[in-house]
Design a protein around this motif. Structure first.
Motif, PDB file in Angstrom:
ATOM      1  N   GLN A 205     -34.665 -19.752 -38.728  1.00 37.81           N
ATOM      2  CA  GLN A 205     -35.977 -20.866 -38.781  1.00 37.81           C
ATOM      3  C   GLN A 205     -35.959 -21.582 -40.488  1.00 37.81           C
TER       4      GLN A 205
ATOM      5  N   ASP B 150     -35.845 -24.516 -27.922  1.00 38.69           N
ATOM      6  CA  ASP B 150     -35.966 -24.689 -29.554  1.00 38.69           C
ATOM      7  C   ASP B 150     -35.280 -26.133 -29.825  1.00 38.69           C
TER       8      ASP B 150
ATOM      9  N   TYR C 270     -32.996 -15.309 -34.666  1.00 41.03           N
ATOM     10  CA  TYR C 270     -33.675 -16.103 -34.457  1.00 41.03           C
ATOM     11  C   TYR C 270     -34.721 -16.391 -35.813  1.00 41.03           C
ATOM     12  N   ASP C 271     -35.374 -15.515 -35.884  1.00 41.15           N
ATOM     13  CA  ASP C 271     -36.531 -15.699 -36.780  1.00 41.15           C
ATOM     14  C   ASP C 271     -35.893 -16.132 -38.160  1.00 41.15           C
TER      15      ASP C 271
ATOM     16  N   SER D 260     -34.715 -18.673 -48.154  1.00 43.72           N
ATOM     17  CA  SER D 260     -33.846 -17.938 -47.041  1.00 43.72           C
ATOM     18  C   SER D 260     -32.958 -16.921 -47.455  1.00 43.72           C
TER      19      SER D 260
ATOM     20  N   LYS E 275     -35.329 -27.671 -32.520  1.00 46.86           N
ATOM     21  CA  LYS E 275     -34.507 -27.885 -34.027  1.00 46.86           C
ATOM     22  C   LYS E 275     -33.451 -27.276 -33.956  1.00 46.86           C
TER      23      LYS E 275
ATOM     24  N   ASN F 207     -35.117 -25.452 -40.842  1.00 51.32           N
ATOM     25  CA  ASN F 207     -36.439 -26.372 -41.431  1.00 51.32           C
ATOM     26  C   ASN F 207     -36.099 -27.145 -42.784  1.00 51.32           C
TER      27      ASN F 207
END
Length: 433
Positions: free
Chosen positions: A383, A34, A379-380, A327, A36, A387
């Motif tokens: 994100q 990853d 992990y999800d 988030s 990012k 971002n």
């Protein structure tokens, strides 16, 4: 027949284990590739290599912030300087054991704070305290624990500051809490009424300082921070009687958090227990509000089972969906309604600590998901935070409900918690690739 059933059972078990192993490898590969995560981690290291002030809007060094980025700082900054910065807090410790929130060089900006704290042990600095908080003492103990774990420098505990060692000053600071911020009825710490972990009192008045408007309350954030600090004191203590003393206090605190603050029926923590009356009208049901930050810290304190962690995480995701927030850094949901109390700074829904999106605490929830085996979820749910950091190329203090950046730019607390969350996921991935 029995032999055949056993064969089928072991075949299914073996197949499930193989499939689980393959899924872990797939997720590990995804994490390690990853880009990012790589970019945000590098951004965090670059920012934290610049020093210890909380952000570009905060020239002071604040312990509640430093506690959340010190681990990454120890990897990118001179550790002797970090040690000196930590010791400065104990040089400014007050005669009753109280720890300052932050400090700055004499002659520098003070924000005209009425609460200026000095100590002859440190003629160079002045300290400041937002007296509505009850996390200064516990944050400092935790920060030194993290410093020791990363650097191996346990000698800091024996450093003499005036007539006391650092370890003795830690105990002195806990004595301060038990004498000045403690409910004998509930055997839990008290503080002013704020939104979750916030440092702005709900009633207005002096805003960050206790005054005649203050309603004293008990919440999960302050007490979970206390439990984590007591775990550190247990680890630090070499004398059996001291170790037992801290263990007993930790177990009593943990038990009473569960007894008085955990809402078993709704699988959430109640916002506050009021010591001498609530600041809210009788028809306002405060328990409808979820406190995301305090819940994340409670998980770190070991107060929730794995099943309960899954339930509160599910609630957080639902709250994010209902609010439209970026988030799980969403502080509270639903936010306190506008006009429910006087303080215009925090009365508007989805502004600042009343429903703003703070990676500073959302990142801690990611850490706890990773620490408790919810790696895919960690992990999800990381994100959206990655971002938005990449979109603005900065670690902002908080974000509005539509993702608009607000507050201090280059906020080190946000950088620190995200860097640690990324490091934890990477460590897991390296072991499971």
């Amino acid at each position: 027949m029995r032999t055949k059933l056993l064969f089928v059972y072991f075949f299914i078990l073996s197949f499930s284990t193989t499939l689980f192993s393959q899924n872990k490898k797939e997720l590990a590969g995804k994490i390690l590739s990853d880009k990012k995560m790589d970019t945000v981690y590098a951004m965090a290291e670059k920012l934290l290599a610049k020093g210890f002030n909380a952000g570009d809007g905060y020239p002071q060094v604040w312990i509640r912030d430093m506690n959340t980025f010190i681990e990454t700082s120890c990897k990118v900054y001179n550790t002797d300087s970090i040690r000196k910065n930590l010791l400065t807090f104990y040089k400014l410790q007050q005669p009753d054991g109280e720890i300052v929130d932050g400090y700055v060089l004499k002659g520098h900006v003070t924000w005209n704070d009425p609460n200026i704290y000095t100590n002859d042990l440190d003629p160079l600095h002045v300290g400041f305290i937002n007296t509505v908080e009850t996390d200064q003492e516990t944050s400092l103990i935790q920060a030194i624990g993290k410093y020791i774990r990363v650097t191996g420098d346990a000698s800091i505990l024996n450093e003499k500051i005036g007539d006391k060692t650092v370890l003795e000053r830690m105990a002195f600071s806990i004595d301060y809490l038990l004498k000045n911020r403690y409910s004998e009825k509930y055997k839990l710490l008290t503080g002013a009424t704020t939104q979750d972990w916030g440092d702005v009192q709900i009633e207005g008045g002096a805003v960050v300082d206790v005054d005649a408007n203050t309603h004293w309350a008990i919440d999960v954030y302050d007490n979970s921070m206390f439990v984590i600090a007591l775990n550190n004191m247990i680890a630090f203590s070499k004398v059996a009687a001291d170790k037992q003393k801290w263990t007993n206090l930790k177990e009593l605190t943990s038990t009473n958090i569960r007894k008085y603050l955990w809402d078993e029926k709704n699988h959430k923590f109640i916002p506050h227990i009021y010591v001498n009356g609530s600041p809210f009208p009788a028809d306002f049901d405060e328990n409808k509000i979820h406190y995301h930050g305090g819940t994340a810290v409670a998980i770190e304190a070991g107060l929730l089972s794995k099943q309960e962690i899954a339930l509160v995480n599910k609630q957080m995701l639902k709250n994010v969906e209902l609010s439209g927030a970026p988030s799980i850094g969403l502080t509270v949901y639903p936010p306190y309604p506008e006009g429910i109390y006087k303080n215009s700074t925090t009365s508007k829904p989805y502004v600042y600590q009343n429903g703003g999106d703070w990676h500073w605490f959302g990142g801690r929830m990611i850490q706890q998901l990773a620490a408790n085996g919810f790696t895919q979820e960690a992990y999800d749910e990381l994100q959206p935070m990655l971002n938005i950091v990449l979109k603005h190329n900065k670690f902002y203090e908080w974000y509005g409900v539509h993702g608009e950046p607000s507050g201090s730019g280059d906020f080190k607390g946000s950088a620190g918690v995200l860097a640690k969350a990324i490091a934890m996921l990477r460590d897991w991935a390296q072991k499971n690739k």
